[in-house]
Design an enzyme around this catalytic site. Sequence first.
Site, PDB file in Angstrom:
ATOM      1  N   HIS A   1     158.649 -58.492 -44.462  1.00  0.00           N
ATOM      2  CA  HIS A   1     159.642 -57.889 -43.545  1.00  0.00           C
ATOM      3  C   HIS A   1     160.673 -58.976 -43.220  1.00  0.00           C
ATOM      4  O   HIS A   1     161.454 -59.371 -44.074  1.00  0.00           O
ATOM      5  CB  HIS A   1     158.866 -57.366 -42.321  1.00  0.00           C
TER       6      HIS A   1
ATOM      7  N   HIS B   1     163.075 -52.593 -51.814  1.00  0.00           N
ATOM      8  CA  HIS B   1     163.125 -52.067 -50.453  1.00  0.00           C
ATOM      9  C   HIS B   1     162.412 -50.738 -50.398  1.00  0.00           C
ATOM     10  O   HIS B   1     162.486 -49.962 -51.353  1.00  0.00           O
ATOM     11  CB  HIS B   1     164.582 -51.902 -49.982  1.00  0.00           C
TER      12      HIS B   1
ATOM     13  N   ASP C   1     168.342 -59.810 -47.545  1.00  0.00           N
ATOM     14  CA  ASP C   1     167.787 -61.149 -47.388  1.00  0.00           C
ATOM     15  C   ASP C   1     167.920 -62.017 -48.624  1.00  0.00           C
ATOM     16  O   ASP C   1     167.663 -63.224 -48.572  1.00  0.00           O
ATOM     17  CB  ASP C   1     166.321 -61.061 -46.943  1.00  0.00           C
TER      18      ASP C   1
HETATM   19  N1  CMC Z   1     159.194 -58.286 -57.162  1.00  0.00           N
HETATM   20  C1  CMC Z   1     158.447 -57.756 -58.148  1.00  0.00           C
HETATM   21  N2  CMC Z   1     157.935 -56.510 -58.136  1.00  0.00           N
HETATM   22  C2  CMC Z   1     158.184 -55.763 -57.050  1.00  0.00           C
HETATM   23  C3  CMC Z   1     158.951 -56.245 -55.971  1.00  0.00           C
HETATM   24  C4  CMC Z   1     159.471 -57.556 -56.052  1.00  0.00           C
HETATM   25  N3  CMC Z   1     160.198 -58.072 -55.045  1.00  0.00           N
HETATM   26  N4  CMC Z   1     159.047 -55.293 -55.022  1.00  0.00           N
HETATM   27  C5  CMC Z   1     158.359 -54.250 -55.488  1.00  0.00           C
HETATM   28  N5  CMC Z   1     157.829 -54.519 -56.713  1.00  0.00           N
HETATM   29  C6  CMC Z   1     157.067 -53.603 -57.571  1.00  0.00           C
HETATM   30  C7  CMC Z   1     155.638 -53.426 -57.067  1.00  0.00           C
HETATM   31  O1  CMC Z   1     154.767 -54.362 -57.641  1.00  0.00           O
HETATM   32  C8  CMC Z   1     155.355 -52.010 -57.488  1.00  0.00           C
HETATM   33  O2  CMC Z   1     155.090 -52.011 -58.864  1.00  0.00           O
HETATM   34  P1  CMC Z   1     154.036 -50.937 -59.492  1.00  0.00           P
HETATM   35  O3  CMC Z   1     154.656 -49.593 -59.231  1.00  0.00           O
HETATM   36  O4  CMC Z   1     153.949 -51.306 -60.921  1.00  0.00           O
HETATM   37  O5  CMC Z   1     152.750 -51.143 -58.744  1.00  0.00           O
HETATM   38  C9  CMC Z   1     156.698 -51.291 -57.297  1.00  0.00           C
HETATM   39  O6  CMC Z   1     157.688 -52.321 -57.457  1.00  0.00           O
HETATM   40  C10 CMC Z   1     156.867 -50.629 -55.948  1.00  0.00           C
HETATM   41  O7  CMC Z   1     156.649 -51.626 -54.953  1.00  0.00           O
HETATM   42  P2  CMC Z   1     155.943 -51.365 -53.557  1.00  0.00           P
HETATM   43  O8  CMC Z   1     155.375 -52.631 -53.047  1.00  0.00           O
HETATM   44  O9  CMC Z   1     155.012 -50.189 -53.701  1.00  0.00           O
HETATM   45  O10 CMC Z   1     157.175 -50.890 -52.710  1.00  0.00           O
HETATM   46  P3  CMC Z   1     157.216 -50.817 -51.134  1.00  0.00           P
HETATM   47  O11 CMC Z   1     158.242 -49.828 -50.808  1.00  0.00           O
HETATM   48  O12 CMC Z   1     155.849 -50.603 -50.592  1.00  0.00           O
HETATM   49  O13 CMC Z   1     157.630 -52.300 -50.710  1.00  0.00           O
HETATM   50  C11 CMC Z   1     158.941 -54.224 -50.225  1.00  0.00           C
HETATM   51  C12 CMC Z   1     158.916 -52.698 -50.403  1.00  0.00           C
HETATM   52  C13 CMC Z   1     160.259 -54.621 -49.574  1.00  0.00           C
HETATM   53  C14 CMC Z   1     157.811 -54.646 -49.269  1.00  0.00           C
HETATM   54  C15 CMC Z   1     158.750 -54.884 -51.606  1.00  0.00           C
HETATM   55  O14 CMC Z   1     159.790 -54.485 -52.459  1.00  0.00           O
HETATM   56  C16 CMC Z   1     158.697 -56.405 -51.516  1.00  0.00           C
HETATM   57  O15 CMC Z   1     157.626 -56.968 -51.286  1.00  0.00           O
HETATM   58  N6  CMC Z   1     159.861 -57.101 -51.677  1.00  0.00           N
HETATM   59  C17 CMC Z   1     159.916 -58.518 -51.547  1.00  0.00           C
HETATM   60  C18 CMC Z   1     159.962 -58.887 -50.068  1.00  0.00           C
HETATM   61  C19 CMC Z   1     161.293 -58.573 -49.440  1.00  0.00           C
HETATM   62  O16 CMC Z   1     162.348 -58.872 -49.978  1.00  0.00           O
HETATM   63  N7  CMC Z   1     161.226 -57.997 -48.222  1.00  0.00           N
HETATM   64  C20 CMC Z   1     162.430 -57.740 -47.411  1.00  0.00           C
HETATM   65  C21 CMC Z   1     162.723 -56.301 -47.230  1.00  0.00           C
HETATM   66  S1  CMC Z   1     164.381 -56.073 -46.620  1.00  0.00           S
HETATM   67  C22 CMC Z   1     164.330 -56.620 -45.049  1.00  0.00           C
HETATM   68  C23 CMC Z   1     163.947 -55.559 -44.104  1.00  0.00           C
HETATM   69  O17 CMC Z   1     164.679 -54.538 -44.016  1.00  0.00           O
HETATM   70  O18 CMC Z   1     162.921 -55.745 -43.443  1.00  0.00           O
END
Ligand code: CMC
Length: 502
Positions: free
Chosen positions: A338, A379, A437
């Site tokens: 986050h 995201h 970010d």
């Molecule tokens: N790098 C590599 N793979 C990723 C990433 C990433 N940054 N983000 C998502 N994926 C993959 C994930 O492994 C999954 O793959 P599969 O379908 O094969 O299992 C797929 O994409 C969907 O990901 P998810 O984790 O199910 O998606 P989510 O909606 O639950 O998570 C997130 C969103 C923001 C937590 C995630 O994209 C992440 O961890 N990003 C990196 C951390 C980050 O930049 N966070 C800041 C968010 S913006 C600030 C805010 O508004 O708070």
Amino acid sequence: MESTKKDRHMSADFLDEEKLMQATEAQSLGHFIKRFTINPKNKRKNSGESGMYISKEVVEKRNKKLAPKAPESKEKCKLILPDGTEVELSILEGTLGPKMLDIRDLYAKTGMFTFDPGYTASGSCVSAITYIDGGKGQLLYRGYKIEDLAANCTFIETCFLLLYGELPTASDLADFEERVKDEMLVHEKLKDFFKGFNPKAHPMAIMCSVIGALSSFYHEDLDIEDPKQRERVAIQMIAKFPTLAAFSFRTSMGLPMVYPRRDLSYTENFLHMMFSDPMDQEAVVEPVMTEALDKILLLHADHEQNASTSTVRIAGSSKANPFACISAGIASLWGPAHGGANQACIEMLQEIGEATNIPKYIEKAKDKKDPFRIMGFGHRVYKNFDPRATVMAKMCKKVVETMDSKNQEMLSIALELERIALEDDYFISRKLYPNVDFYSGIVLQELSIPTNMFTVIFALARTIGWVCQWKEMMSEDTVKIGRPRQLYVGEKCREFVAMNER
Ligand code: CMC
């Protein structure tokens, strides 16, 4: 002989510590101090009785207007249960966004709950503050596009918009800024808290504690059912946060704490309290730094029902002290998934080190056995682009160029990483794009903000969002306590086993 009002205020009795504490809590510390001074340059009334100290009636009217109402259902649908029973469910439609199935009476009708870990498909409230269309890459604050606000407004103007629902007139804004400044000082006793922390404490740990500690100053006399007091809490929250955030930074550096100044804007004040040089009173902050930080604050001000905002709402739903609720929000924001992503992103760019290493890290991010992820990418809601990232990327380039920076190298690595990832099928098929970010970390680094303060800056920005969401929830006729259900997969009820039989 009856003493005059002025006499009473100046008497030794009045300056008794306990009474002073009561007096300063009843009215802001800034306002209290202002009554004893005259600044000939300040053309605004020094009485504190101007437009901002509005009547209870006006606040109540505003509160009513801003209280969100769940719409009446105009459509129904049918759910067929495994035994063939048909159950009618209402469909709700807001002003924007997908329709929602109203399942409030689902258990009564079916004996079943819904299962939705991470609340990926569940609406938890009605709200009129912020709207995101993830598909279109759109973010609206009170109906205004984030791009328009970022191009034309300051952060404090945006705070007014979020808090009162409309953009301020020039005079509204001046009054609002004055009112915020009146609340920027914190009780001197609060400074003592900073002496107790481990010198290596993460500033987010300090912020969770000191914002929570504000509840020990504002509790007994605080009536959260009163809209006027809730409005004051909102202003106190955004006013005191920069002061406490800067105090936590100065403490960690072993530098003397610096107080806010009435002649500086909100964002200038924060930078002044962070970086003011005790040995050079004339030194000023570069204007591009103020512009960049103001933009970061504006872009992060609110973001619908994310993890930290939902935490604040859930904590607040038990009618807990609002300062304690914001402290809970800070804790939730801290994690790298986050608010900690900007810090994690800079650390990742440093780890990558040079552009030739990018392919190796892209492979790591794609490898499911490797926990590495591209920080600042992806995201939960934005699936085409994050509109905040577009604004931030431009600001990042401007800052790096204006400051003729050593971070040029890091920006080049980020741009190259973005280019390669956006051509890679893994990222394309999962709709993974840079989020705000990805670039905000580089800007903060440019502003000489230490990495461990990045998330504090995010929290500083998001405080207005949290407090508006809390205020909105509290303005509803009935506040329902947050209480999700669970799908239990543990042991069934079993006989107790006595110690000698285990
Ligand atoms: N790098 C590599 N793979 C990723 C990433 C990433 N940054 N983000 C998502 N994926 C993959 C994930 O492994 C999954 O793959 P599969 O379908 O094969 O299992 C797929 O994409 C969907 O990901 P998810 O984790 O199910 O998606 P989510 O909606 O639950 O998570 C997130 C969103 C923001 C937590 C995630 O994209 C992440 O961890 N990003 C990196 C951390 C980050 O930049 N966070 C800041 C968010 S913006 C600030 C805010 O508004 O708070």
